[in-house]
Design an enzyme around this catalytic site. Structure first.
Site: not given
Ligand code: ASP
Length: 303
Positions: A7, A53, A86-87
């Site tokens: 993200t 991710s 973040t995931d």
């Molecule tokens: N789905 C995203 C990822 O993990 C969420 C994020 O980056 O906050 O790439």
């Protein structure tokens, strides 16, 4: 700086729409634009991947390990920043720490809002991560988000949408970045590296390790099906203090008898598994289920 997507590199549908956005759209050089005082740091950048991710895979992990290892070997290089989603950030952090246990800082950073949103959190997180990576004496795999510096073993994603979505459990963050200054509370992550050479270069040879959860109404058929399909390791996300439903316990014993490695963690969001001598299987006291899956995979590769 190594870019992998997430993200932090996301583009919103409209500036006010943080949900209808696409992850992993902006390149690593675009993320660096607008960062202050970069000339002093002499930053190099490389786009290693461009993925959400949630879709992290073993091939990308191996490429990241190889790139980080290669750069760490350069004596003139002070530290590395990795932009990530973040995931699965806590899994990547633990993998890098266990395999490379770097003596220089390897700093993962991410964002909860896409880069084009009205108040994106990514640019500040990236600035803080660059500061930590350039700090003399810093070491180990770290995650820098929302002003907090987390160590690779402790870091967990705890919230689905808050900007301050990560925590380090009871011990709290290892440090904080406040107004452009690092305040360190605890020691940098340390440990013996497993070594990249222990991991097969062909990721299809990485062992299949799955996570099963213990819960009310648990059914042994999920374990039996995995074993029949060839699983090589099972991490049980146990209830409370790492306890396992009796219906699963029998199936896990059968799995172990067929050569499947079984490890137990707690499915609780906080707290270690405290002294579990009654557990028939080894316990990872402090790891979350996803990190434990990485740990067991590495154990099997090293053994
Ligand atoms: N789905 C995203 C990822 O993990 C969420 C994020 O980056 O906050 O790439």
């Amino acid at each position: 700086m190594l870019g992998t997507g997430g993200t932090i590199a996301g583009r919103a549908g409209t500036a006010a729409d943080n949900l209808g956005y696409q992850s992993a759209q902006l390149g690593v050089d675009e993320l660096l634009q607008g960062q202050p005082a970069l000339e002093d740091l002499g930053i190099e950048s490389e786009q290693l991947a461009q993925i959400d991710s949630k879709d992290m895979d073993h091939a990308t992990w191996l490429r990241l390990l190889q790139a980080v290892d290669r750069h760490l070997a350069r004596p003139e290089l002070r530290g590395i920043v990795v932009t990530h989603g973040t995931d699965t950030l806590e899994e990547t952090a633990w993998l890098l720490q266990r395999v490379l246990a770097p003596r220089k800082p390897v700093v993962l950073t991410a964002a909860m809002r896409p880069a084009t949103s009205l108040q994106a959190d990514g640019p500040q997180n990236l600035a803080d991560a660059l500061l930590v990576a350039a700090t003399p004496g810093a070491a180990g795999v770290l995650a820098v988000l929302a002003g907090n510096v987390h160590g690779a073993a402790d870091v967990r994603k705890l919230h689905t949408w808050r900007l301050d979505a990560f925590g380090s459990g009871d011990a709290g963050p290892l440090g904080q970045v406040q107004h452009g200054r690092l305040r360190q509370h605890r020691a940098w992550p340390q440990g013996e590296p497993l070594g990249l050479q222990r991991l097969p270069a062909d990721v299809t040879r990485w062992p299949w390790v799955a996570i099963v959860s213990s819960h009310g109404g648990a059914d042994a058929r999920s374990v039996d099906a995995l074993v029949d399909a060839g699983v090589q390791g099972l991490v049980v996300a146990g209830t409370g203090n790492g306890t396992v439903h009796q219906a699963l316990a029998a199936a896990l014993a059968r799995a172990q008898a067929r050569g499947v490695a079984v490890r137990v963690v707690s499915r609780c969001a906080g707290g270690p598994v405290v002294a579990a001598p009654q557990s028939p299987w080894p316990v990872y006291e402090n790891l979350g289920p996803a990190q434990a899956r990485v740990e067991l995979m590495l154990e099997r590769m090293a053994g």
